[in-house]
Design a protein around this motif. Structure first.
Motif, PDB file in Angstrom:
ATOM      1  N   UNK A 469       0.789  -0.865  -0.450  1.00 53.28           N
ATOM      2  CA  UNK A 469       0.100  -0.430   0.108  1.00 53.28           C
ATOM      3  C   UNK A 469       1.207   1.469  -0.385  1.00 53.28           C
ATOM      4  N   UNK A 470       2.033   1.244   0.843  1.00 52.34           N
ATOM      5  CA  UNK A 470       3.354   2.335   0.570  1.00 52.34           C
ATOM      6  C   UNK A 470       3.324   2.808  -0.536  1.00 52.34           C
ATOM      7  N   UNK A 471       3.928   2.088  -0.939  1.00 52.86           N
ATOM      8  CA  UNK A 471       4.372   2.614  -2.576  1.00 52.86           C
ATOM      9  C   UNK A 471       3.145   3.026  -3.805  1.00 52.86           C
ATOM     10  N   UNK A 472       2.191   2.104  -3.429  1.00 48.22           N
ATOM     11  CA  UNK A 472       0.785   2.064  -4.186  1.00 48.22           C
ATOM     12  C   UNK A 472       0.178   4.147  -3.389  1.00 48.22           C
ATOM     13  N   UNK A 473       0.225   4.610  -2.714  1.00 50.73           N
ATOM     14  CA  UNK A 473       0.115   5.680  -2.393  1.00 50.73           C
ATOM     15  C   UNK A 473       0.921   7.057  -2.558  1.00 50.73           C
ATOM     16  N   UNK A 474       2.098   6.815  -2.254  1.00 49.67           N
ATOM     17  CA  UNK A 474       3.759   7.486  -2.857  1.00 49.67           C
ATOM     18  C   UNK A 474       3.663   7.371  -4.485  1.00 49.67           C
ATOM     19  N   UNK A 475       3.232   6.427  -5.023  1.00 50.42           N
ATOM     20  CA  UNK A 475       2.474   6.842  -6.446  1.00 50.42           C
ATOM     21  C   UNK A 475       2.286   7.920  -6.656  1.00 50.42           C
ATOM     22  N   UNK A 476       0.050   7.678  -5.854  1.00 53.15           N
ATOM     23  CA  UNK A 476      -0.895   8.215  -6.022  1.00 53.15           C
ATOM     24  C   UNK A 476      -0.306   9.763  -5.664  1.00 53.15           C
ATOM     25  N   UNK A 477      -0.355  10.522  -3.883  1.00 52.00           N
ATOM     26  CA  UNK A 477      -0.023  11.649  -4.305  1.00 52.00           C
ATOM     27  C   UNK A 477       1.079  12.516  -5.240  1.00 52.00           C
ATOM     28  N   UNK A 478       2.825  11.638  -6.182  1.00 49.84           N
ATOM     29  CA  UNK A 478       3.286  11.781  -6.903  1.00 49.84           C
ATOM     30  C   UNK A 478       2.425  12.433  -8.227  1.00 49.84           C
ATOM     31  N   UNK A 479       0.877  11.989  -8.066  1.00 46.59           N
ATOM     32  CA  UNK A 479       1.094  12.226  -9.744  1.00 46.59           C
ATOM     33  C   UNK A 479      -0.036  13.496  -9.708  1.00 46.59           C
ATOM     34  N   UNK A 480      -0.093  13.557  -8.552  1.00 46.94           N
ATOM     35  CA  UNK A 480      -0.694  14.840  -7.663  1.00 46.94           C
ATOM     36  C   UNK A 480      -0.281  15.620  -6.821  1.00 46.94           C
ATOM     37  N   UNK A 481       0.975  15.863  -6.423  1.00 47.18           N
ATOM     38  CA  UNK A 481       1.040  16.994  -5.792  1.00 47.18           C
ATOM     39  C   UNK A 481       2.801  17.426  -5.375  1.00 47.18           C
ATOM     40  N   UNK A 482       3.709  18.479  -5.600  1.00 49.85           N
ATOM     41  CA  UNK A 482       5.080  18.211  -5.639  1.00 49.85           C
ATOM     42  C   UNK A 482       5.699  17.180  -4.586  1.00 49.85           C
ATOM     43  N   UNK A 483       6.751  17.027  -5.220  1.00 48.27           N
ATOM     44  CA  UNK A 483       7.224  16.390  -4.565  1.00 48.27           C
ATOM     45  C   UNK A 483       7.128  16.168  -2.904  1.00 48.27           C
ATOM     46  N   UNK A 484       7.738  17.964  -2.000  1.00 48.03           N
ATOM     47  CA  UNK A 484       7.798  18.046  -1.022  1.00 48.03           C
ATOM     48  C   UNK A 484       6.398  17.461  -0.665  1.00 48.03           C
ATOM     49  N   UNK A 485       5.072  17.631  -1.139  1.00 43.72           N
ATOM     50  CA  UNK A 485       4.486  17.138  -0.592  1.00 43.72           C
ATOM     51  C   UNK A 485       3.638  16.460  -0.014  1.00 43.72           C
ATOM     52  N   UNK A 486       5.011  15.307  -0.675  1.00 41.22           N
ATOM     53  CA  UNK A 486       4.876  13.479  -0.400  1.00 41.22           C
ATOM     54  C   UNK A 486       5.145  13.181   0.850  1.00 41.22           C
ATOM     55  N   UNK A 487       4.509  12.865   2.218  1.00 39.87           N
ATOM     56  CA  UNK A 487       4.298  12.628   3.714  1.00 39.87           C
ATOM     57  C   UNK A 487       6.009  11.272   3.517  1.00 39.87           C
ATOM     58  N   UNK A 488       6.331  11.657   4.442  1.00 44.43           N
ATOM     59  CA  UNK A 488       7.989  10.620   4.762  1.00 44.43           C
ATOM     60  C   UNK A 488       7.353  10.085   5.335  1.00 44.43           C
ATOM     61  N   UNK A 489       5.811   9.553   5.529  1.00 44.00           N
ATOM     62  CA  UNK A 489       5.787   8.074   6.706  1.00 44.00           C
ATOM     63  C   UNK A 489       4.426   8.152   6.799  1.00 44.00           C
ATOM     64  N   UNK A 490       3.471   7.499   6.555  1.00 47.66           N
ATOM     65  CA  UNK A 490       2.596   6.785   6.956  1.00 47.66           C
ATOM     66  C   UNK A 490       2.111   6.183   7.965  1.00 47.66           C
ATOM     67  N   UNK A 491       1.146   5.998   8.672  1.00 45.23           N
ATOM     68  CA  UNK A 491       0.614   5.294  10.396  1.00 45.23           C
ATOM     69  C   UNK A 491      -0.666   5.074  10.270  1.00 45.23           C
ATOM     70  N   UNK A 492      -1.429   3.880   9.807  1.00 38.83           N
ATOM     71  CA  UNK A 492      -2.506   3.624  10.446  1.00 38.83           C
ATOM     72  C   UNK A 492      -2.912   3.490  11.162  1.00 38.83           C
ATOM     73  N   UNK A 493      -3.625   4.432  11.675  1.00 34.30           N
ATOM     74  CA  UNK A 493      -5.167   4.053  12.586  1.00 34.30           C
ATOM     75  C   UNK A 493      -5.981   3.317  13.143  1.00 34.30           C
ATOM     76  N   UNK A 494      -6.028   2.430  14.050  1.00 32.81           N
ATOM     77  CA  UNK A 494      -7.614   2.385  13.995  1.00 32.81           C
ATOM     78  C   UNK A 494      -9.038   3.621  13.893  1.00 32.81           C
ATOM     79  N   UNK A 495      -8.374   4.270  14.024  1.00 32.76           N
ATOM     80  CA  UNK A 495      -9.091   5.760  13.747  1.00 32.76           C
ATOM     81  C   UNK A 495      -8.656   7.071  14.647  1.00 32.76           C
TER      82      UNK A 495
END
Length: 612
Positions: A469-495
């Motif tokens: 999922x993480x590489x898919x999220x990064x690819x999704x964001x990089x298609x739509x946002x500047x490189x600097x707006x892509x988060x350094x980490x993705x942390x899943x939370x129950x809510x």
């Protein structure tokens, strides 16, 4: 001061120095006379195609010779120039073009395929003009604009993730350029670097500081910005007098220059803006080069035309907790407003408001947003005397300097690029696997990073990100946002944590750490060199476990963080690892192998590999 258009100032320089080199790029040089001919060609071609004064004209050209000629030509024709970065995601180019709906555009010669593709998708009826080589043509009578005429549009991030255009006044450019060239003592023959993206208003400084003084705009080879060692070598060998850049790039440049033994003998000034300047970075400059190179710290949002305060950094500033952003430039005033709407007491924290006649015209086709930030004077309440509400906090120090303390809203600058946290969240929520998202800012070791906290539609039972999922999220964001707006980490939370009103409670988000980041599934480092590289990797990407085969970009790396990582590696090992070598395979193992190869090439004792 009597109004004079910025392109008229350049015109006078052309008359004085027709044979001097105006623009120098890896593709070739352009004299002032040749620049004049190309600009005249652009202006005449636009007019012949029916472009009237006030027409929005995007410039989609890679070659900075084409960019300089196109900007001058559009302004001479009375148009509104919209410089665009062809390395940006195609979706961002498309969104910007759809916003301005251009009927004309300037492209390079030959036209870049990305430019033609973006125009075909978003402005298929736009008539194109080339900014390429042109035989000398007589300059026609140019449009005589007024100081309040729109002159340019630069796009910044919006809260929906879609860019919003800031429309600048023609009369606001020349006063700033006159001020900076006077302060720094810029003279004919100065060589000024061009490092910033053409899609940011700081490019106006890069262009017009040299072109109004008889200097040369100098462009580095492709890839140089991402390689601190190459940038330091280029700055030294090309005898650059003035560098405009952001602190994160400056950090790598100075440390790589010192490590590589580059004297930077021609460098007179470094002008920084777009991010906080850390005292440690200023100390690195003074420690290696003394007081010979001047350091200028600038502050000011694009909405007020480039920058509006300045501070010449000295050794005394190194003892401060942060470097001030200084005092207002001429024709500007800083007002600090407290929570009651009055002026803050001396030394107290307040929201920074900027008062200047050289403010921009606001946001293109967004009158409500313009009215929200350009507000009546907080003391007099006079709507005819508006100030710009920056959303930044600051306070006046005992010596009268302004100290920048940070944002009051959900906006941050990373690598000089303004990022709206809500915009990143909006794009994340559009991903089919994400139910909700919150983005927070983390700071450490002089760097600012984004961290995304996610509620997933189908959460993993173990509380981790599902595989892939993480590489898919990064690819999704990089298609739509500047490189600097892509988060350094993705942390899943129950809510996500919520306030009583149901809003995301950002203060209750967990602090990003290796314990709540996605663990690597890769093999751990094997050798002492790999262990040291992995440690540096984790300093740059705190949420990464840094397996020996982990991909730097897949674990949160960005182009600016590459600069930071290589700078740390080269400084720690005393070697120079080329950017291209790392990009071929951006892993811990590859980087460690490159370090060992470089150490062996310098005849370093093998024990050095284990003594770091």
């Amino acid at each position: 001061m009597t109004f004079e258009a910025i392109h008229d100032l350049v015109g006078r320089t052309i008359e004085r120095f027709p044979d001097h080199v105006a623009v120098e790029t890896p593709e070739g040089r352009l004299t002032y006379a040749e620049l004049d001919a190309r600009a005249a060609h652009v202006a005449r071609a636009l007019t012949a195609e029916g472009a009237a004064p006030g027409a929005f004209v995007p410039v989609l050209a890679e070659d900075r010779r084409d960019l300089a000629a196109a900007v001058l030509g559009v302004l001479r024709a009375g148009g509104v120039v919209v410089p665009m970065d062809l390395t940006a995601p195609q979706s961002r180019l498309r969104a910007a073009l759809l916003d301005i709906a251009p009927e004309w555009a300037v492209v390079g010669s030959p036209a870049n395929p990305a430019a033609l593709r973006a125009l075909a998708e978003a402005a298929p009826a736009a008539r194109t003009v080339t900014a390429g080589p042109s035989a000398a043509v007589a300059r026609r009578e140019e449009h005589r604009g007024g100081p309040d005429d729109p002159a340019y549009v630069f796009f910044t991030s919006g809260t929906t993730g879609r860019p919003k255009g800031i429309v600048g006044r023609l009369g606001s450019i020349a006063p700033y350029i006159r001020w900076e060239t006077g302060l720094l003592g810029v003279e004919p023959g100065w060589r000024v670097s061009q490092l910033v993206s053409p899609s940011f208003d700081a490019v106006l400084r890069d262009l017009f500081v040299p072109l109004t003084t008889g200097g040369t705009l100098v462009v580095p080879p492709p890839g140089t910005l991402l390689d601190p060692a190459a940038l330091a070598r280029w700055t030294d060998e090309e005898r650059i007098d003035l560098v405009h850049t952001v602190p994160s790039l400056f950090r790598g440049l100075i440390r790589a220059a010192a490590a590589g033994g580059h004297g930077l003998g021609a460098l007179r000034w470094v002008a920084l803006s777009g991010e906080r300047l850390a005292p440690a970075d200023a100390e690195a400059l003074f420690g290696h080069y003394g007081d010979r190179i001047g350091l200028l710290n600038l502050y000011g949002p694009s909405e007020t035309t480039m920058t509006k305060t300045f501070h010449v950094v000295t050794r005394a500033d190194l003892a401060r907790p942060s470097i001030p952003v200084g005092r207002p430039v001429p024709d500007a005033e800083v007002l600090l407003v407290d929570e009651r709407g009055g002026l803050a007491e001396p030394g107290a924290v307040g929201e920074i408001h900027l008062r200047t006649p050289h403010r921009t015209l606001g946001y293109h086709r967004r009158p409500e947003e313009t009215a929200r930030v350009f507000v009546p004077h907080p003391v007099t309440g006079d709507p005819a005397d508006p100030v710009y509400r920056t959303g930044d906090y600051g306070r006046l120090l005992d010596d009268g300097s302004l100290e920048f303390l940070g944002r009051k809203d959900h906006q941050v600058k990373i690598g000089g690029v303004r990022v709206e946290l809500e915009g990143v969240e909006s794009v994340l929520r559009a991903h089919p696997d994400v139910a909700d998202a919150a983005v927070a800012v983390g700071e450490g070791d002089g760097a600012t990073r984004l961290h995304a906290f996610l509620e997933l539609r189908e959460p993993d039972r173990e509380g981790t990100l599902p595989e892939g999922l993480e590489p898919r999220l990064r690819a999704f964001l990089r298609e739509r946002l500047p490189d600097s707006a892509v988060p350094a980490s993705f942390v899943p939370l129950a809510e996500l944590p919520r306030t009583l009103s149901g809003k995301t409670d950002r203060r209750a988000l967990p602090a990003p750490s290796p314990s709540n980041a996605r663990p690597t599934g890769g093999e751990p480092p094997r050798t002492a060199t790999e262990l040291t590289v992995a440690g540096l990797w984790q300093e740059v990407l705190p949420g990464s476990a840094a397996g020996r085969d982990d991909d730097f970009f897949a674990t949160g790396g960005t182009s600016l963080l590459v600069v930071d990582l290589l700078s740390r590696v080269n400084r720690t090992f005393g070697v120079t690892v080329a950017l291209r070598d790392f990009l071929l395979s951006p892993t811990v193992a590859t980087l460690a192998a490159a370090v060992e190869t470089a150490l062996l090439a310098t005849d370093a004792p093998l024990d050095d590999l284990f003594a770091i």
